[in-house]
Design a protein around this motif. Structure first.
Motif, short mmCIF file in Angstrom:
data_model
loop_
_atom_site.label_atom_id
_atom_site.label_comp_id
_atom_site.label_asym_id
_atom_site.label_seq_id
_atom_site.Cartn_x
_atom_site.Cartn_y
_atom_site.Cartn_z
N TYR A 32 0.87 -1.16 0.00
CA TYR A 32 0.00 0.00 0.00
C TYR A 32 0.92 1.22 0.00
N PHE A 34 1.48 5.56 0.13
CA PHE A 34 0.92 6.78 0.70
C PHE A 34 1.83 7.97 0.37
N LYS A 49 -3.61 7.99 -1.08
CA LYS A 49 -3.12 6.63 -0.87
C LYS A 49 -3.55 5.74 -2.03
N LEU A 51 -4.38 1.75 -2.60
CA LEU A 51 -4.58 0.43 -2.00
C LEU A 51 -4.71 -0.63 -3.07
N ARG B 98 -9.05 -3.39 5.68
CA ARG B 98 -8.81 -3.51 4.26
C ARG B 98 -9.04 -2.17 3.55
N LEU B 100 -8.78 0.81 4.68
CA LEU B 100 -7.85 1.87 5.08
C LEU B 100 -6.42 1.55 4.69
N GLY B 101 -6.11 0.27 4.50
CA GLY B 101 -4.75 -0.09 4.11
C GLY B 101 -3.73 0.30 5.15
#
Lengths: 114, 115
Positions: A32, A34, A49, A51, B98, B100-101
């Motif tokens: 992930y 950011f 972000k 994901l 999930r 928000l990672g």
């Protein structure tokens, strides 16, 4: 070892010019990604972000970033910067097998001049 | 803004003295972290906690200890401060989901100077 590299420590630009802040990461697992911004004497605030899904991610204040898996990059862009965008920007990665831990890049100081 | 406070916000101390920094959250997040920020290094993880009384070391844990006796509080202790521990310290929280990672929310920071 996993790592995050921000290729420019300082980026000076004039107001209303476009800007790109570069970020590369190394990882063999899903990540992930950011971007955080830190205004002077403040904490970090999330800009955007990635994901999953669309590789083009839009964030706050007109910023966007594109995830490129083949180049392991996550560059941040803005088409026209303002004086108020002057801040330090951090790219960060959290790894699929590392719980909640973030690995940060060294930071890029964006300086917008009138 | 996420409800995260840090105290004190500024501290000046002398080499060899013990120092405790406090992070307090009102979000009931499970994970809490301590980072230090130094020029040219970005943020480096010192210790983190994944639940009450559950902690683990980060990248730069030498010279630091932590404790978490309640969900809302995470303490960072420098047992005997050294000049190399002069830094800005940030607390962060997260609740891994999930959607928000593992996004982390940061406190305002504590500026520590060790003379």
């Amino acid at each position: 070892a996993q790592s995050v590299t921000q290729l420019d420590s300082q980026v000076p630009v004039f107001e209303e010019a476009p800007v790109e802040l570069r970020c590369n990461y190394s990882s063999s697992v899903s990540v992930y990604l950011f971007w955080y911004v830190q205004y002077p004497n403040q904490g970090l605030q999330l800009l955007l972000k990635y994901l999953s899904g669309s590789t083009l991610v839009k964030g706050i204040n007109g910023f966007e970033a594109e995830f490129n898996k083949s180049q392991t990059s996550f560059h941040l862009r803005k088409p026209s910067v303002h004086i108020s965008d002057t801040a330090e920007y951090f790219c960060a990665v959290t790894l699929g097998n590392q719980g909640g831990k973030l690995i940060f890049g060294q930071g890029t100081e964006l300086s917008v001049k009138p | 803004d996420a409800g995260i406070t840090q105290s004190p916000r500024h501290k000046v101390t002398e080499t060899g003295t013990p120092v405790t920094l406090r992070c307090h959250q009102t979000e009931n997040h499970r994970y809490m972290y301590w980072y230090r920020q130094d020029p040219g290094h970005g943020l480096r993880l010192i210790h983190y906690s994944y639940g009450v009384k559950d902690t683990d070391k980060g990248e730069v844990s030498d010279g630091y200890s932590v404790s978490r006796s309640k969900t809302e509080d995470f303490l960072l202790t420098l047992e005997s401060a050294t000049s190399s521990q002069t830094s800005v310290y940030f607390c962060a929280i997260s609740e891994p989901k999930r959607e928000l990672g593992n996004e982390q929310f940061f406190g305002p920071g504590t500026r520590l100077t060790v003379l």
